[in-house]
Design a protein around this motif. Sequence first.
Motif, PDB file in Angstrom:
ATOM      1  N   ALA A 165     -24.324  17.254  42.787  1.00 50.33           N
ATOM      2  CA  ALA A 165     -25.000  18.143  41.569  1.00 50.33           C
ATOM      3  C   ALA A 165     -26.388  18.090  41.743  1.00 50.33           C
ATOM      4  O   ALA A 165     -27.033  19.018  41.184  1.00 50.33           O
ATOM      5  N   GLU A 166     -27.065  17.066  42.433  1.00 51.72           N
ATOM      6  CA  GLU A 166     -28.578  17.155  42.261  1.00 51.72           C
ATOM      7  C   GLU A 166     -28.937  17.915  43.547  1.00 51.72           C
ATOM      8  O   GLU A 166     -29.781  18.521  43.330  1.00 51.72           O
ATOM      9  N   SER A 190     -34.155  14.837  37.218  1.00 48.95           N
ATOM     10  CA  SER A 190     -34.261  14.293  35.889  1.00 48.95           C
ATOM     11  C   SER A 190     -35.369  13.543  35.894  1.00 48.95           C
ATOM     12  O   SER A 190     -35.914  13.127  36.720  1.00 48.95           O
ATOM     13  N   LYS A 220     -31.288  10.581  46.481  1.00 49.22           N
ATOM     14  CA  LYS A 220     -31.821   9.455  45.707  1.00 49.22           C
ATOM     15  C   LYS A 220     -31.253   8.181  46.490  1.00 49.22           C
ATOM     16  O   LYS A 220     -29.929   8.303  46.815  1.00 49.22           O
ATOM     17  N   TYR A 274     -24.365   4.893  42.474  1.00 47.77           N
ATOM     18  CA  TYR A 274     -24.283   6.393  42.251  1.00 47.77           C
ATOM     19  C   TYR A 274     -23.065   7.053  42.372  1.00 47.77           C
ATOM     20  O   TYR A 274     -21.878   6.124  42.589  1.00 47.77           O
ATOM     21  N   SER A 275     -22.828   8.325  42.385  1.00 51.61           N
ATOM     22  CA  SER A 275     -21.493   8.817  42.931  1.00 51.61           C
ATOM     23  C   SER A 275     -21.668   9.963  44.008  1.00 51.61           C
ATOM     24  O   SER A 275     -22.825  10.624  43.927  1.00 51.61           O
ATOM     25  N   THR A 299     -22.336   2.694  46.773  1.00 55.76           N
ATOM     26  CA  THR A 299     -21.712   4.088  46.239  1.00 55.76           C
ATOM     27  C   THR A 299     -20.470   4.436  47.121  1.00 55.76           C
ATOM     28  O   THR A 299     -19.674   4.816  46.819  1.00 55.76           O
ATOM     29  N   GLN A 325     -22.746  12.883  41.697  1.00 57.45           N
ATOM     30  CA  GLN A 325     -23.894  13.064  41.379  1.00 57.45           C
ATOM     31  C   GLN A 325     -25.028  13.704  42.740  1.00 57.45           C
ATOM     32  O   GLN A 325     -25.798  14.311  42.295  1.00 57.45           O
ATOM     33  N   HIS A 326     -24.595  12.949  43.996  1.00 56.21           N
ATOM     34  CA  HIS A 326     -25.417  13.730  44.720  1.00 56.21           C
ATOM     35  C   HIS A 326     -25.237  15.029  45.127  1.00 56.21           C
ATOM     36  O   HIS A 326     -26.370  15.729  45.365  1.00 56.21           O
TER      37      HIS A 326
END
Length: 276
Positions: free
Chosen positions: A78-79, A7, A59, A71-72, A195, A75-76
């Motif tokens: 999905a990335e 992103s 990240k 973060y969550s 997180t 998210q990790h």
Amino acid sequence: MPCFQVSPDVELYYEIHGDPNGTETIAFFNGVMASVSSWALLYPVFERAGFRVIVHDFKGQLKSSKPAGPYSFAQHCAEAKALFEFLGVERLHLVGTSYGGEAAMKFAFLYPEMTRSISVIDSVSELDEVCKGFVVGWKVLCDTGDGETFFWGMAPSIYGPEFLANNQEMLAGRAKAIKDNPNGYLEGQKTLYDTFAQDVYMTDELSKIQCPALILCGEQDILKPPKFSKILADNIPNAEYITLPDCGHVSIFEKPKELESAIFGFVMKQCAPRGG
């Protein structure tokens, strides 16, 4: 330096080892304080077996972007999934230690169609007050701005006593490597700790993991002791559970040969043709 732009504010550093066209793919998810180099003792056996091996920094970690957080784990995941798709991966085996093991479990129930197996090392699905206290202490150490002070302050909470006694020179080298807070390492750590403390709770979701799972834990782990791995093994269907004697939290450094044998054997068992 291979990086994948997930992103506008997230770029993930990654490496590929082994056969880039291998029929089997395995990815390793880092512990919170680690980076891609932390897996150097474990992935070569998969290289020799013809696997495509993927390692990357989440990240917030050393070589990847460090946007504002927290973060969550979703998210990790999905990335990581976006990275895997970019690399043409359809299904893979996951190995994760500590924070990375927690991400691997989340990935397995979010993306079951992509997950062939998970191997989870020294991880949790909930917290107790002792673990919370360690995390608070680590954040205070980060605030010193001195990576060497940070390292020696947190080391007794993650390494077993035998490893600490026998590896002082190696540990001193690690402390010096982060003394000057390279690439904003300490700032990224604080975001990842937040997180973890806020988002690791997933015991009620463990039953959603339908792929084969191997749970491993150092018997002397005081940060995330075996009681937490037992929760994982009891709640994940098709889970196998192994404890590692004379081992603290950082099994990937303390018992790499034992981990190599256990994880390689487990993964190869999933790859073997089914009998008719």
